[in-house]
Scaffold this motif. Structure first.
Motif: not given
Length: 418
Positions: A203-222, A313-321
């Motif tokens: 987050q804070g970096q330019e988001l290129a057309a072929n890129a995605i923001y890092d989501t999973n690390r924040y979900s795992l933090h929580g 979603v797969a990250v959160m579901v596999t974490f829970m199970q």
């Protein structure tokens, strides 16, 4: 560094494992905790007891009144009704009655006050008629009625809380009532987390057309924070074998458990497998579930490792199970299981025999008092908004081909973690 011996089980390599079998293998592979510490009671919330809490006192400490009313000698009444008693005085909590009480006498007593030695029952205030110094009532009173016996909640010398108990606010209150100022708890787990992929940017970096923001690390933090873990954030690791080996070595040296997200699908399995096997002993599994089919699990030296999928979603579901039960065992909750309930479906849920589906649902009590659950809508493994809207997972077992409107279905409420 000497390459680790492969831990791939030839009997299951490449096979599709069921959820229960995968979880069994993981729980067998992770250790119970062996390090503990003393902490002040007010800092022990969400920690796990490392030893039994033995009560040094009776709770309640003395036989006392459970209600405001009148203490009498019920055993000497012989069942004669109506009865008339002379009130010989009041008794408040924190006081003691040191006089004899005759069979025809009563002591006005407040909730929590110690029962006079001669008395064995309390008649509640609402059940009597009082005229001056006398009371009268017209019902039978049993010995022990409205009386809390000394030690009936917790007896002196008994186990108030077992080792492995998660300390919630109510457990802290119980320990405080026993006079505890400190408790011995298992040490917090240190968990290293990183994301993988050249397409993942911070987050804070330019988001290129072929890129995605890092989501999973924040979900795992929580998720890890909710479990009381200390998180070691190792950021984003590029798709580079040398970088991957370096971060795995660093993580294994610093943490009790290591999590990565992304890079465990079939398309990248060979690259990830090569890097992991230089540092540890890793098994790649295909699990018969949706979402979250790919999972890597093993050890980096002695440190358990989870390679979670890349979809949010797969990250959160596999974490829970899988991750949550393993982490709770490593925290000292060796017999923990997720809370499950049965609800009536208010939606049709997609499923397929031979796999376990975890749909996102919204459960509630309807006007008829029935627990019901509806789908959040689209269930793609990248639709993170479905987790935001949901308050439960709808667990559809591998023997079920479909769930139709009105069918009974198992749900996992988010109250344990989310």
């Amino acid at each position: 560094m000497t390459a680790a011996v492969s831990c791939f089980d030839s009997s299951v390599a490449g096979q599709m494992l069921q959820v229960d079998e995968s979880l069994r293998r993981i729980l067998e592979a992770v250790p119970l905790p062996d390090q503990s510490e003393d902490v002040p009671l007010h800092q022990a919330l969400d920690r796990v007891l490392a030893e039994p809490a033995i009560s040094a006192i009776n709770v309640p400490q003395q036989t006392n009144s459970a209600m405001d009313g009148y203490a009498i000698r019920a055993a000497t009444r012989g069942g004669a009704l109506p009865a008339r008693f002379e009130v010989v005085g009041p008794l408040f909590a924190g006081q003691c009655w040191d006089k004899a009480v005759a069979a025809s006498e009563a002591v006005e007593i407040m909730t929590g006050a110690p029962l006079p030695v001669d008395c064995d029952a309390v008649v509640i205030r609402e059940a009597v008629q009082r005229t001056g110094a006398f009371i009268q009532f017209d019902h039978a009173v049993a010995v022990g009625e409205n009386v809390r016996q000394a030690g009936e909640d917790i007896a002196r010398g008994s186990c108030a809380l077992a080792a492995g108990t998660l300390l919630r606010p109510q457990e802290l209150g119980l320990l405080a009532s026993l006079g505890y100022t400190h408790v011995r708890v298992f040490k917090r787990l240190k968990v290293a987390v990183f994301s993988t992929g050249d397409e993942v940017v911070a987050q804070g970096q330019e988001l290129a057309a072929n890129a995605i923001y890092d989501t999973n690390r924040y979900s795992l933090h929580g998720l890890l924070g909710r479990l009381g873990c200390e998180v070691i954030d190792l950021g984003i690791v590029a798709d580079n074998p040398q970088a991957m080996v370096a971060v795995l070595e660093k993580a294994a040296a610093a943490a009790d458990v290591v999590f990565s997200s992304g890079g465990v699908s079939m398309g990248k399995a060979d690259y990830i497998k090569s890097a992991l096997e230089q540092v540890g002993c890793i098994g790649f599994w295909r699990i018969a579930m949706r979402p979250g089919r790919p999972l890597a699990f093993g050890h980096l030296g002695d440190t358990p490792f989870f390679g979670l999928p890349g979809n949010p979603v797969a990250v959160m579901v596999t974490f829970m199970q899988f991750a949550q039960p393993a982490l709770r065992k490593m925290m000292g909750q060796s017999h923990w299981q997720p809370r499950r309930m049965v609800a009536q479906a208010e939606s049709n849920f997609r499923s397929r025999a031979g796999r376990t589906d975890y749909s996102r649902g919204i459960c509630r009590i309807n006007d008829a008092g029935t627990l019901v659950v509806a789908s959040t809508g689209k269930q793609g493994s990248g639709i993170l908004s479905s987790m935001v809207e949901a308050n439960c997972l709808v667990e559809i077992g591998d023997n079920t081909e479909k769930v139709a409107l009105g069918d009974q279905v198992v749900i996992q409420p988010f109250s344990d973690l989310l």
